[in-house]
Design a protein around this motif. Sequence first.
Motif, PDB file in Angstrom:
ATOM      1  N   MET A  95       5.907   9.415   4.290  1.00 33.45           N
ATOM      2  CA  MET A  95       5.117  10.623   4.300  1.00 33.45           C
ATOM      3  C   MET A  95       3.638  10.312   4.486  1.00 33.45           C
ATOM      4  N   GLY A  96       3.283   9.052   4.364  1.00 29.06           N
ATOM      5  CA  GLY A  96       1.906   8.666   4.623  1.00 29.06           C
ATOM      6  C   GLY A  96       0.953   8.962   3.488  1.00 29.06           C
ATOM      7  N   PHE A  97       1.465   9.070   2.262  1.00 24.37           N
ATOM      8  CA  PHE A  97       0.578   9.321   1.130  1.00 24.37           C
ATOM      9  C   PHE A  97      -0.340   8.126   0.917  1.00 24.37           C
ATOM     10  N   SER A  98      -1.579   8.407   0.563  1.00 23.08           N
ATOM     11  CA  SER A  98      -2.558   7.356   0.325  1.00 23.08           C
ATOM     12  C   SER A  98      -3.579   7.884  -0.681  1.00 23.08           C
ATOM     13  N   ARG A  99      -4.638   7.137  -0.890  1.00 20.05           N
ATOM     14  CA  ARG A  99      -5.674   7.593  -1.815  1.00 20.05           C
ATOM     15  C   ARG A  99      -6.349   8.867  -1.322  1.00 20.05           C
ATOM     16  N   SER A 100      -6.482   8.999  -0.014  1.00 19.67           N
ATOM     17  CA  SER A 100      -7.130  10.195   0.524  1.00 19.67           C
ATOM     18  C   SER A 100      -6.117  11.326   0.771  1.00 19.67           C
ATOM     19  N   TYR A 101      -4.859  10.998   0.986  1.00 21.55           N
ATOM     20  CA  TYR A 101      -3.818  12.003   1.192  1.00 21.55           C
ATOM     21  C   TYR A 101      -2.850  11.905   0.021  1.00 21.55           C
ATOM     22  N   ARG A 102      -3.226  12.569  -1.059  1.00 19.21           N
ATOM     23  CA  ARG A 102      -2.503  12.453  -2.327  1.00 19.21           C
ATOM     24  C   ARG A 102      -1.137  13.129  -2.284  1.00 19.21           C
ATOM     25  N   ALA A 103      -0.245  12.635  -3.117  1.00  9.81           N
ATOM     26  CA  ALA A 103       1.098  13.211  -3.227  1.00  9.81           C
ATOM     27  C   ALA A 103       1.071  14.325  -4.269  1.00  9.81           C
ATOM     28  N   SER A 104       0.621  15.495  -3.870  1.00 13.62           N
ATOM     29  CA  SER A 104       0.552  16.632  -4.792  1.00 13.62           C
ATOM     30  C   SER A 104       1.934  17.250  -4.958  1.00 13.62           C
ATOM     31  N   ILE A 105       2.069  18.114  -5.948  1.00 11.77           N
ATOM     32  CA  ILE A 105       3.343  18.785  -6.208  1.00 11.77           C
ATOM     33  C   ILE A 105       3.785  19.567  -4.971  1.00 11.77           C
TER      34      ILE A 105
END
Length: 64
Positions: free
Chosen positions: A1-11
């Motif tokens: 999904m490409g989650f990172s520090r700038s693209y957070r894994a929100s609910i």
Amino acid sequence: MGFSRSYRASIDRIQGISFVAPDRAVQDDTIAKIEEIEEKIRESEIALNDLTGKTASILNQYLK
């Protein structure tokens, strides 16, 4: 999904994740095959341990 520090894994983002699982019959068949293979591995490990003991016994017999 490409989650990172700038693209957070929100609910909301996590709720948007979907995946497809195989049918239950396919899952059960796969589990049965895995259990069969694991049983063969256990049997092979027991046989290997028996052979290791026998090998040591034979070596000790001839090296004395």
